[in-house]
Enzyme design. Structure first.
Site, PDB file in Angstrom:
ATOM      1  N   SER A  33       0.844  -1.197   0.000  1.00  0.00           N
ATOM      2  CA  SER A  33       0.000   0.000   0.000  1.00  0.00           C
ATOM      3  C   SER A  33       0.880   1.249   0.000  1.00  0.00           C
ATOM      4  O   SER A  33       1.992   1.205   0.548  1.00  0.00           O
ATOM      5  CB  SER A  33      -0.869   0.024   1.259  1.00  0.00           C
ATOM      6  OG  SER A  33      -1.596   1.244   1.337  1.00  0.00           O
TER       7      SER A  33
ATOM      8  N   LYS B  80       1.644  -3.222   6.267  1.00  0.00           N
ATOM      9  CA  LYS B  80       1.986  -3.004   4.851  1.00  0.00           C
ATOM     10  C   LYS B  80       3.462  -2.616   4.686  1.00  0.00           C
ATOM     11  O   LYS B  80       4.124  -3.051   3.745  1.00  0.00           O
ATOM     12  CB  LYS B  80       1.064  -1.944   4.261  1.00  0.00           C
ATOM     13  CG  LYS B  80      -0.381  -2.383   4.114  1.00  0.00           C
ATOM     14  CD  LYS B  80      -0.563  -3.505   3.118  1.00  0.00           C
ATOM     15  CE  LYS B  80      -2.024  -3.845   2.863  1.00  0.00           C
ATOM     16  NZ  LYS B  80      -2.200  -4.887   1.822  1.00  0.00           N
TER      17      LYS B  80
ATOM     18  N   TYR C  62      -2.593  -1.080  10.128  1.00  0.00           N
ATOM     19  CA  TYR C  62      -2.573  -1.357   8.687  1.00  0.00           C
ATOM     20  C   TYR C  62      -1.249  -0.895   8.077  1.00  0.00           C
ATOM     21  O   TYR C  62      -0.570  -1.649   7.374  1.00  0.00           O
ATOM     22  CB  TYR C  62      -3.747  -0.644   8.023  1.00  0.00           C
ATOM     23  CG  TYR C  62      -3.869  -0.811   6.533  1.00  0.00           C
ATOM     24  CD1 TYR C  62      -3.359   0.157   5.667  1.00  0.00           C
ATOM     25  CD2 TYR C  62      -4.509  -1.906   5.981  1.00  0.00           C
ATOM     26  CE1 TYR C  62      -3.468   0.011   4.295  1.00  0.00           C
ATOM     27  CE2 TYR C  62      -4.626  -2.062   4.602  1.00  0.00           C
ATOM     28  CZ  TYR C  62      -4.112  -1.092   3.767  1.00  0.00           C
ATOM     29  OH  TYR C  62      -4.219  -1.221   2.402  1.00  0.00           O
TER      30      TYR C  62
HETATM   31  N1  LIG Z   1      -8.023   0.164  -3.031  1.00  0.00           N
HETATM   32  C1  LIG Z   1      -6.997   0.902  -2.638  1.00  0.00           C
HETATM   33  O1  LIG Z   1      -6.908   2.121  -2.867  1.00  0.00           O
HETATM   34  C2  LIG Z   1      -5.872   0.249  -1.885  1.00  0.00           C
HETATM   35  C3  LIG Z   1      -4.865   1.065  -1.377  1.00  0.00           C
HETATM   36  C4  LIG Z   1      -3.793   0.459  -0.733  1.00  0.00           C
HETATM   37  C5  LIG Z   1      -3.736  -0.921  -0.601  1.00  0.00           C
HETATM   38  N2  LIG Z   1      -4.771  -1.689  -1.080  1.00  0.00           N
HETATM   39  C6  LIG Z   1      -4.647  -3.145  -0.933  1.00  0.00           C
HETATM   40  O2  LIG Z   1      -5.125  -3.777  -2.106  1.00  0.00           O
HETATM   41  C7  LIG Z   1      -5.504  -5.135  -1.785  1.00  0.00           C
HETATM   42  C8  LIG Z   1      -6.847  -5.425  -2.393  1.00  0.00           C
HETATM   43  O3  LIG Z   1      -7.841  -4.695  -1.713  1.00  0.00           O
HETATM   44  P1  LIG Z   1      -8.968  -3.854  -2.502  1.00  0.00           P
HETATM   45  O4  LIG Z   1      -8.633  -2.434  -2.395  1.00  0.00           O
HETATM   46  O5  LIG Z   1      -9.168  -4.429  -3.848  1.00  0.00           O
HETATM   47  O6  LIG Z   1     -10.208  -4.094  -1.545  1.00  0.00           O
HETATM   48  P2  LIG Z   1     -11.439  -5.133  -1.624  1.00  0.00           P
HETATM   49  O7  LIG Z   1     -12.067  -5.056  -0.298  1.00  0.00           O
HETATM   50  O8  LIG Z   1     -12.260  -4.873  -2.817  1.00  0.00           O
HETATM   51  O9  LIG Z   1     -10.708  -6.564  -1.834  1.00  0.00           O
HETATM   52  C9  LIG Z   1     -10.093  -7.272  -0.796  1.00  0.00           C
HETATM   53  C10 LIG Z   1     -10.317  -8.761  -1.089  1.00  0.00           C
HETATM   54  O10 LIG Z   1      -9.552  -9.536  -0.157  1.00  0.00           O
HETATM   55  C11 LIG Z   1     -10.390 -10.565   0.377  1.00  0.00           C
HETATM   56  N3  LIG Z   1      -9.898 -10.942   1.700  1.00  0.00           N
HETATM   57  C12 LIG Z   1      -9.889 -10.200   2.840  1.00  0.00           C
HETATM   58  N4  LIG Z   1      -9.374 -10.909   3.876  1.00  0.00           N
HETATM   59  C13 LIG Z   1      -9.023 -12.135   3.356  1.00  0.00           C
HETATM   60  C14 LIG Z   1      -8.410 -13.313   3.920  1.00  0.00           C
HETATM   61  N5  LIG Z   1      -8.102 -13.394   5.220  1.00  0.00           N
HETATM   62  N6  LIG Z   1      -8.159 -14.353   3.091  1.00  0.00           N
HETATM   63  C15 LIG Z   1      -8.509 -14.298   1.765  1.00  0.00           C
HETATM   64  N7  LIG Z   1      -9.122 -13.237   1.186  1.00  0.00           N
HETATM   65  C16 LIG Z   1      -9.362 -12.161   1.975  1.00  0.00           C
HETATM   66  C17 LIG Z   1     -11.791  -9.955   0.420  1.00  0.00           C
HETATM   67  O11 LIG Z   1     -12.792 -10.941   0.489  1.00  0.00           O
HETATM   68  C18 LIG Z   1     -11.804  -9.146  -0.892  1.00  0.00           C
HETATM   69  O12 LIG Z   1     -12.231  -9.941  -1.985  1.00  0.00           O
HETATM   70  C19 LIG Z   1      -5.487  -5.226  -0.255  1.00  0.00           C
HETATM   71  O13 LIG Z   1      -4.300  -5.851   0.175  1.00  0.00           O
HETATM   72  C20 LIG Z   1      -5.498  -3.754   0.169  1.00  0.00           C
HETATM   73  O14 LIG Z   1      -4.923  -3.584   1.449  1.00  0.00           O
HETATM   74  C21 LIG Z   1      -5.819  -1.135  -1.721  1.00  0.00           C
END
Ligand SMILES: NC(=O)c1ccc[n+]([C@@H]2O[C@H](COP(=O)([O-])OP(=O)(O)OC[C@H]3O[C@@H](n4cnc5c(N)ncnc54)[C@H](O)[C@@H]3O)[C@@H](O)[C@H]2O)c1
Length: 280
Positions: free
Chosen positions: A142, A161, A157
């Site tokens: 992240s 990360k 968090y």
């Molecule tokens: N969207 C953003 O701007 C952003 C920014 C920084 C980091 N991230 C990171 O991107 C990654 C994807 O997240 P996203 O933004 O697409 O959000 P999202 O909530 O759409 O997707 C997260 C997915 O991870 C799955 N998940 C959660 N805990 C789990 C576990 N214990 N085992 C298996 N699956 C699990 C959820 O069911 C979901 O499908 C994450 O690691 C998040 O921290 C996203």
């Protein structure tokens, strides 16, 4: 160079958001994909959409905070798709609990999923990659991990990360001799399902799951005008960085300035202190 066409890939957290975008783009670019997620219906839906579009995908239930669940997921993925060349440890959950209120279960949830979930996902697939003479490990960290002060009230968090970044950068040194590449993706604002569904991701041993709506403190995004992209916007960018064996991939160029101001310049100024001290 990492080949995507004709390869077999695993995407954890593939049932929603960025993971869904990666799974679909991998299939569009000719990879067979295992969509792994803690919410199996979401994984099934994404795999069906890929297969309906002429791609190859399977859905697997997996909780990355549980090593035996990751091992089971690997067994199913290899049984269906053969040796896995590309692993996207993308599953994650978030937390905005103030540090003065941080509970053991909240901290454990954040570290077990966001940090150790990435570590054990990689270490479960690494032996096959070393045996095969190559592969590619992609961690979704992240921008809040690269710049821990970017989003206030985000300690557990951001810590997890940043841990991912440290672990994967160090691991790269040991695995590159085996032809294994690593890429760290630091998203900085992508539309996702977290705001509505984060509490559903919480495993029972950390006090979940629930339908509770996520409370984001005003301070967390005050003055931080995030430009949001879609999963389909970022997925091709990430895969190009994978193909080119890049160590990092970012999705917002404007965050370079924030990295300088909020991290690099801070570190530099403290090194200036050291030089002044040494020059005394
Ligand atoms: N969207 C953003 O701007 C952003 C920014 C920084 C980091 N991230 C990171 O991107 C990654 C994807 O997240 P996203 O933004 O697409 O959000 P999202 O909530 O759409 O997707 C997260 C997915 O991870 C799955 N998940 C959660 N805990 C789990 C576990 N214990 N085992 C298996 N699956 C699990 C959820 O069911 C979901 O499908 C994450 O690691 C998040 O921290 C996203």
């Amino acid at each position: 160079m990492t080949e995507i066409t004709g390869s077999a890939a695993v995407v954890t957290g593939g049932g929603s958001g960025i993971g869904m975008g990666l799974a679909k783009e991998l299939a569009r670019q000719g990879a067979a994909v295992a969509v792994a997620d803690i919410l199996p219906d979401n994984a099934r839906k994404v795999a069906d959409e890929i297969n309906d579009a002429g791609g190859t995908a399977i859905a697997i239930h997996c909780d990355v905070s549980d090593r035996s669940s990751i091992e089971q997921m690997k067994a199913e993925a290899v049984a269906e798709l053969g040796t896995i060349q590309l692993v996207f440890a993308n599953a994650g959950a978030t937390s905005f609990m103030p540090v003065t209120e941080l509970s053991e279960s909240e901290l454990d949830w954040m570290t077990e999923v966001n940090f150790k979930g990435v570590v054990w996902t990689f270490l479960t697939f690494l032996p096959d990659m070393i045996h095969a003479g190559g592969g590619h490990l992609v961690a979704t960290a992240s921008m809040a991990g690269l710049i821990p002060t970017l989003v206030p009230v985000h300690t557990a968090y951001a810590g997890a990360k940043m841990g991912v970044i440290g672990f994967v950068r160090s691991m790269q040194l040991e695995v590159e001799e085996h032809g294994v590449s690593c890429t760290i993706y630091c998203p900085g604002g992508v539309l996702n399902g977290m705001r509505d569904h984060n509490a559903k991701y919480r495993p029972a041993r950390f006090g979940g799951p629930s339908d509770e709506q996520m409370q984001i403190p005003k301070a967390s995004f005050q003055g931080n005008r995030l430009r949001f992209l879609t999963p389909d916007d970022v997925a091709p960018m990430v895969l190009q960085a994978v193909r080119d064996d890049r160590p990092f991939v970012f999705d917002h160029s404007e965050q370079r300035q924030q990295f300088r101001e909020l991290y690099a310049d801070v570190v530099e100024s403290c090194f200036d202190d050291t030089e002044r001290w040494e020059a005394r």
